[in-house]
Structures are given as C-alpha cells and as structure tokens.
Design an enzyme around this catalytic site. Structure first.
Site, PDB file in Angstrom:
ATOM      1  N   SER A 183       0.813  -1.209   0.000  1.00 50.67           N
ATOM      2  CA  SER A 183       0.000   0.000   0.000  1.00 50.67           C
ATOM      3  C   SER A 183       0.854   1.269   0.000  1.00 50.67           C
ATOM      4  O   SER A 183       1.680   1.437  -0.889  1.00 50.67           O
ATOM      5  CB  SER A 183      -0.940  -0.065   1.210  1.00 50.67           C
ATOM      6  OG  SER A 183      -1.944   0.897   1.108  1.00 50.67           O
ATOM      7  N   ASP A 354      -9.449  -5.317  -5.135  1.00 50.17           N
ATOM      8  CA  ASP A 354      -8.841  -4.309  -4.276  1.00 50.17           C
ATOM      9  C   ASP A 354      -9.418  -2.932  -4.608  1.00 50.17           C
ATOM     10  O   ASP A 354      -9.194  -2.399  -5.689  1.00 50.17           O
ATOM     11  CB  ASP A 354      -7.325  -4.320  -4.490  1.00 50.17           C
ATOM     12  CG  ASP A 354      -6.570  -3.555  -3.423  1.00 50.17           C
ATOM     13  OD1 ASP A 354      -7.135  -2.598  -2.870  1.00 50.17           O
ATOM     14  OD2 ASP A 354      -5.413  -3.918  -3.162  1.00 50.17           O
ATOM     15  N   HIS A 387      -7.343  -5.573  -0.621  1.00 53.75           N
ATOM     16  CA  HIS A 387      -6.195  -4.904  -0.018  1.00 53.75           C
ATOM     17  C   HIS A 387      -5.556  -5.645   1.173  1.00 53.75           C
ATOM     18  O   HIS A 387      -4.344  -5.772   1.261  1.00 53.75           O
ATOM     19  CB  HIS A 387      -6.616  -3.502   0.419  1.00 53.75           C
ATOM     20  CG  HIS A 387      -5.531  -2.489   0.319  1.00 53.75           C
ATOM     21  ND1 HIS A 387      -4.943  -2.127  -0.875  1.00 53.75           N
ATOM     22  CD2 HIS A 387      -4.909  -1.762   1.263  1.00 53.75           C
ATOM     23  CE1 HIS A 387      -4.018  -1.220  -0.651  1.00 53.75           C
ATOM     24  NE2 HIS A 387      -3.972  -0.970   0.635  1.00 53.75           N
TER      25      HIS A 387
END
Ligand SMILES: *[C@@H]1O[C@H](CO)[C@@H](O)[C@H](O)[C@H]1NC(C)=O
Ligand SMILES: *[C@@H]1O[C@H](CO)[C@@H](O)[C@H](O)[C@H]1NC(C)=O
Ligand SMILES: *[C@@H]1O[C@H](CO)[C@@H](O)[C@H](O)[C@H]1NC(C)=O
Ligand SMILES: *[C@@H]1O[C@H](CO)[C@@H](O)[C@H](O)[C@H]1NC(C)=O
Length: 412
Positions: A183, A354, A387
């Site tokens: 991320s 995601d 995610h």
C-alpha cells in the site's frame, strides 16, 4: 458555510478511514491506547509480543531521521531453527502502509506471516515502523503532543524515513537491500526510486497491492476525498494535526453510527478495502487489539490530492504563492515513475477486488514501466484478492509470499 462543509467532509473521511478497524471493534472493547513510555517499549514492543514468543530471535532498533524523528525497527536475523549456514544472509526491509504499523505483518500465525517466512527461508528481516505510529512517536526536539510534530506528509517519508531505514540496514549488513512494501509502502518506494534515492543500496523491490495512481479508487473514501475536501481543509487547518483514528470523539461517533439499524460495519470494511477473500477471524481480532495507528492529517490530505489530481506529485499547499515559496513553481513537482532505473528488479502483485489499489490504476502504473527491462519486471494478478489479503490472507503464503521468495532468490 465553507468551513462547515469542510468540517463535515472531514468527519466523513475520518469515519471511512477508520471504519474497517471499528467494524470488528464495536462490542469488543476499546482501542484506546495505554500510554506507555516509549523507552520502556523494549519489554512490550513488537519483538516481544509477536516474534520472540514464536521462538525467533528479534532485536528492537531505533534510528533517527535527519529531521529528528526516532523510528523503531525490528530485526529478525535468522529463522526459528538457525541453519548454521555461514553464507551471508540477504537483508529484506519490510514497509507497512498508512494507518497501521509493522505489527500488521506479524498478525497471522508464524507459518503464514511474511516476516517469519522470510526469516525461515534464510533472509535477514528488518521491519520498519513509520513516524507517528505507536513505537515511532519520539523526536529529538518535538513532542507528539505538539502540532509541529505532525507537519509532514508522505513526501517526508520519502525524503527522510526511507533513507534512514535503507542507510541503517545497508550499513549494518554491508549488502544491498531487498524491499517489500504494501500500500503506502509501495507509493513511497516508487517515489523514492523515481528520484534516484536508495537505488544504489537496493537490490530488488516487491510491491504488494501497489498504490501509485489513485484516480480509479472505487471506495467511497476516494470519491469524498476529492476536490472540495482537500481545498478547504488544507487552507483551514494547514494539515498540522495528528490524525488519530483512536480519538475518543471519533470512536464514540463511530460507535453511534455502527449502532444504527441498517448500518453494517462489516460491509463498510469491504467498501473501503474491497472484498477481502481470505481473512482469518483470529487475525482480525489481533488486528483490532493492535488498533489503527496515527498518521498526520497532512499525510491524509496529500493522499487525497493524489486521488484528485491524478498525478503522483509533492504535497500541494493549495495556494500558488505557497507552492512557489516551497518548490519554486506554482504546481508541485511530480515524481516521474518512468525515471525508475529500468534494470531494477521489480515484482508487482495486485488483486482483482482491491478497492484501494484499483486494477485500472495498477494498469496505469504498469504502463509507466513500459520501458522497463522485460526480464526485470514480474507481475502477478490475483483475481479474488483485496487490499488486506496481501498482509493477512490465510493463503497469502501459497499465493503471494512464495512468489516473493522466489523473486528474491532469483536476485541472489
Ligand atoms: C487462524 O489463526 C489462528 C490463530 O493464529 C490459527 O490457530 C488458525 O490456524 C488460523 N486459521 C487458519 C485457517 O489458518
Ligand atoms: C545458504 O544460504 C544462502 C543464502 O540464504 C543460500 O543461497 C544457500 O542455498 C544456502 N546453502 C545451503 C547449503 O543451505
Ligand atoms: C511546516 O512545514 C513547512 C515546510 O513543509 C514549513 O514551511 C512550515 O513553516 C511548517 N509549519 C510549522 C508550523 O512548523
Ligand atoms: C517522465 O519521464 C519520461 C522520460 O523518462 C518523459 O518521457 C515523460 O514526459 C516524463 N513525464 C512527466 C510527467 O514529466
């Protein structure tokens, strides 16, 4: 009026950002941080709670950035069963994303979490903890209670935190560093490498759930973060505050919202990160106990600008004269991903579900690698991953980490 609207959007943003954690948290007690003296954290640090308990060696380390932030790292120098293999181990630096800390990597059982898997496979593992998170809240002259402490965005993670982590690992091991980011940990890596930073100390980089372009982000957060919000907030508060998801006001507000009939906080998790396929309920419980971590409001604003402006650029002061003063230009300078050295070994793994790292945005990122040496770029697409699956998925070892391992081993 403008103030009010700004404030309201701000509250909604806070709500959305914090929701996934709160989602599971309601009814399971509070996140409120027990204020431990950071100097005492050795005993209740990440090593003690999450590594040594599993029979691994682990060392708590503190490094100081050029702008005075004292950051915590964990070093796991070898696997649970020391191999006696005298070959020098290769270092891997692992960088978490926003609103979490290094502990997040260690929440799954040892045989399922990335740092311990890397250690068991002969790597010398270093876990980074970004400024403002629980164990990285000290500063040489500022206190985290002062607003000046929070005067930074991810530009400063690029300019100060990353070099400090890389320099330290490189100096201690005498070797080039393999990197894993998740991320925001991928965005700051891409920005660094595009500026030519760290590349002399870098062996390869694995980017999980990469965040670079954010314009297709399909979360409500993405939509709300756009335009008005950034404009108003950046001039009203100038971003000088702690963004603490555990603030009692935020917490109470969330509890009341989650208590509303028809509001399913579990689904709000999906609405933020996408539908994670493979999370373990026990791991999610641990995640909640660890709690969401603070960042700066200015960092959240900068991320929102990245969503709004469709470019990867430095923090926008929101006023041409301020930008001119800081950058010598009216528009903040961009980080040009195409400038990343074309022979740098890169592995990208992204998920089809995601919501933060949207497939279209990852495609844009991969497009900016079109001049990259073909044999230096590996790409993995996992259809049902979202995610959080990349750090906490029960099958992440089989699906993702084994790929990361063989990618790193190919660089030896
Ligand atoms: C979920 O986590 C718990 C606690 O770490 C562990 O005992 C269990 O085996 C995990 N479940 C799966 C399916 O991996
Ligand atoms: C020793 O460790 C190195 C680096 O981790 C590895 O490449 C090598 O295969 C290992 N040798 C043996 C005999 O396990
Ligand atoms: C915050 O940092 C900027 C540089 O990015 C500086 O110009 C400004 O004076 C700082 N503000 C405070 C209150 O420290
Ligand atoms: C980025 O750099 C490439 C060459 O490396 C250049 O062609 C491109 O125009 C640059 N993009 C921006 C936005 O500056």
């Amino acid at each position: 009026m403008a103030h009010l609207r700004g404030l309201l959007s701000f509250c909604i943003l806070v709500l959305l950002v914090v929701q996934p954690h709160q989602a599971y948290g309601s009814g399971r007690g509070s996140f409120r941080r027990t204020r431990t003296d950071p100097m005492m954290s050795q005993a209740n640090g990440i090593c003690a709670s999450s590594v040594i308990v599993h029979g691994y060696k682990c060392q708590e380390i503190y490094v100081t950035t050029k702008d005075g932030y004292i950051l915590n790292m964990q070093r796991i120098p070898e696997g649970r069963i020391a191999s006696g293999n005298m070959t020098k181990k290769q270092p891997v630096l692992i960088q978490h994303g926003v609103l979490v800390d290094g502990m997040t990597w260690l929440l799954n059982p040892p045989e399922q979490n990335l740092p311990l898997i890397l250690a068991d496979n002969g790597f010398d593992v270093w876990i980074a903890n970004s400024r403002g998170t629980r164990f990285s809240r000290r500063h040489t002259s500022l206190d985290a209670a002062q607003s000046e402490y929070w005067n930074w965005s991810w530009d400063e993670l690029v300019a100060y935190d990353m070099p400090t982590f890389f320099d330290y690992v490189h100096s201690q091991t005498g070797q080039k560093v393999n990197y894993v980011g998740h991320s925001l940990g991928t965005l700051i890596a891409l920005a660094s490498f595009s500026e030519g930073l760290q590349v002399d100390k870098l062996k390869s980089a694995a980017l999980l759930s990469p965040i670079a372009y954010l314009s297709h982000m399909s979360t409500v957060l993405g939509v709300l973060a756009a335009k008005t919000f950034v404009g108003e907030i950046s001039t009203i508060v100038l971003g000088l505050a702690e963004f603490n998801p555990k603030d009692p006001h935020v917490e109470n507000f969330l509890k009341s919202v989650c208590a509303n009939p028809g509001v399913d906080c579990y689904d709000l998790l999906s609405s933020l990160t996408g539908k994670n396929c493979c999370l373990n309920a026990s791991t999610v419980d641990l995640f909640l106990k660890n709690g969401p971590q603070s960042t700066s409001t200015r960092n959240m604003i900068h991320l929102s600008q990245t969503v709004r402006d469709k470019v990867i650029a430095k923090f926008n002061y929101g006023r041409p004269d301020y930008n001119l003063m800081h950058y010598g230009a009216i528009i903040p300078p961009v980080y040009n991903i195409s400038n990343i050295p074309h022979d740098l070994p890169i592995f990208v793994s992204y998920g089809g579900n995601d919501a933060l790292s949207d497939v279209k945005d990852v495609q844009d990122l991969l497009d900016s690698f079109k001049f990259h040496d073909v044999d230096k770029l590996g790409v993995q697409f996992i259809k049902n991953y979202a995610h959080a699956d990349f750090i906490m998925g029960i099958n992440a070892k089989d699906i993702v980490y084994n790929q990361v391992l063989s990618f790193f081993k190919r660089q030896q």
